[in-house]
Design an enzyme around this catalytic site. Structure first.
Site, PDB file in Angstrom:
ATOM      1  N   LYS A 180      -3.346  -7.235  -7.116  1.00 12.13           N
ATOM      2  CA  LYS A 180      -3.423  -6.614  -6.262  1.00 12.13           C
ATOM      3  C   LYS A 180      -4.885  -5.797  -5.216  1.00 12.13           C
ATOM      4  O   LYS A 180      -5.332  -4.872  -5.216  1.00 12.13           O
ATOM      5  CB  LYS A 180      -2.963  -4.582  -6.961  1.00 12.13           C
ATOM      6  CG  LYS A 180      -1.890  -4.631  -7.619  1.00 12.13           C
ATOM      7  CD  LYS A 180      -0.422  -5.588  -7.102  1.00 12.13           C
ATOM      8  CE  LYS A 180       0.031  -4.721  -5.983  1.00 12.13           C
ATOM      9  NZ  LYS A 180       1.291  -5.140  -5.579  1.00 12.13           N
ATOM     10  N   TYR A 200       3.204   4.678  -0.268  1.00 13.76           N
ATOM     11  CA  TYR A 200       3.999   4.884  -1.473  1.00 13.76           C
ATOM     12  C   TYR A 200       2.932   6.193  -0.992  1.00 13.76           C
ATOM     13  O   TYR A 200       1.333   5.560  -0.590  1.00 13.76           O
ATOM     14  CB  TYR A 200       3.717   4.457  -2.227  1.00 13.76           C
ATOM     15  CG  TYR A 200       2.205   3.455  -2.731  1.00 13.76           C
ATOM     16  CD1 TYR A 200       0.852   4.366  -2.573  1.00 13.76           C
ATOM     17  CD2 TYR A 200       2.690   2.095  -2.498  1.00 13.76           C
ATOM     18  CE1 TYR A 200      -0.116   3.076  -3.039  1.00 13.76           C
ATOM     19  CE2 TYR A 200       1.233   1.170  -2.496  1.00 13.76           C
ATOM     20  CZ  TYR A 200       0.414   1.621  -3.243  1.00 13.76           C
ATOM     21  OH  TYR A 200      -1.084   1.151  -3.385  1.00 13.76           O
TER      22      TYR A 200
END
Length: 306
Positions: free
Chosen positions: A38, A261
């Protein structure tokens, strides 16, 4: 052997003599992109693959672009299995193979195993703010329908106590532990010289990838320097940089990358700033010692740590 440690066969003449012609140490990678997860490793993998002299491994059926050799059960399959992931070198090109497996970074066994087989390799790690990495991992798990990530809020995950259910503690570890950057980097430095390791600012990779690619080409000692300003373009729909194709089209990473998000809540941000404070201070000392520049996010965190 129950727990083998594969050595570089080309360092041992006897071993080299019994090898067949197809097996050549030029088939091993000279660069490992080790993660963590990530932080932009897949984008970097794509950008590296755009360079005419850099060649990545073949994809894996199970783990896609990652081989995941040094950190898990694949290691026991041996070096011939690993070598099959790389093309046979041609005499004409200056093949420089690389592989990217983002969970090598925080693996306890990967540094020792990698250095044993690939002692001369260069190593690249990409670091972003560990709080953002933790949140991104949580959101990644939600997007993949992990029942634990769907059941608990991010704040509940990171603040869970020792008496919390096991599955919750496992998710908490996967969020928090890879962000203890200094601890993991120290482990790699036990086996590789600091001039073999390049620490990249993941924030800069997102905003100025061509600058990062210049830095990497110098680090790898490539003679054929490519101007990435000409072959990368920002895709406003995607929100990140992509490969520029002929006719002005772009080739971008898939839907799972650059997910949108909600912002992290402030309580979680404050908790993580505290959680990572000492780790970030240690990281800054380590980078100074290595003679490497501090990522912008780290400088900001150190200001806030005072």
């Amino acid at each position: 052997e129950r727990d083998p440690l594969w050595q570089d066969p080309c360092e041992d003449k006897r071993h080299k003599d019994i090898w067949s012609k197809e097996k050549t140490c030029d088939r091993f990678p000279k660069l490992l992109v080790i993660g963590p997860q990530k932080t932009g490793t897949t984008a970097l993998y794509l950008f590296l693959g755009m360079h005419p002299d850099l060649t990545s491994n073949y994809p894996s059926k199970e783990t896609f672009e990652e081989i995941q050799f040094f950190n898990g059960h694949n290691y026991h399959k041996g070096i011939d299995w690993y070598m099959e992931y790389f093309p046979l070198p041609s005499n004409t090109s200056s093949d420089f193979y690389f592989e990217k497996s983002a969970n090598y970074f925080d693996s306890e066994v990967a540094p020792k195993r990698a250095a044993s087989l690939l002692p001369k390799a260069k190593v690249i790690t990409i670091l972003i703010n560990p709080a953002d990495r933790a949140y991104s991992w949580y959101q990644h798990q939600r997007a993949h329908d992990d029942p634990v990530a769907l059941k608990y809020t991010f704040h509940e995950v990171i603040t869970a106590g020792h008496d919390a259910p096991l599955k919750l503690r496992i998710l908490q570890n996967r969020c928090l532990v890879p962000g203890w950057y200094a601890t993991h980097l120290e482990r790699w430095l036990n086996y590789y010289h600091s001039n073999q390791i390049l620490v990249l600012d993941g924030q800069l990779l997102r905003t100025e990838p061509a600058l990062i690619m210049d830095k990497i080409q110098k680090f790898l000692g490539l003679t054929n320097i490519i101007n990435y300003h000409k072959i990368l373009a920002f895709d406003p729909k995607k929100g990140f940089w992509c490969q520029l194709l002929e006719g002005g089209k772009t080739k971008c990473l898939g839907k799972s990358k650059g997910r949108k998000y909600p912002e992290m809540d402030l309580d979680s941000r404050a908790f993580l700033r505290d959680h990572y404070r000492e780790h970030n201070i240690e990281l800054s000392k380590l980078l100074y010692k290595m003679g490497q520049s501090l990522p912008s996010w780290l400088r900001e965190e150190l200001v806030n740590a005072r």
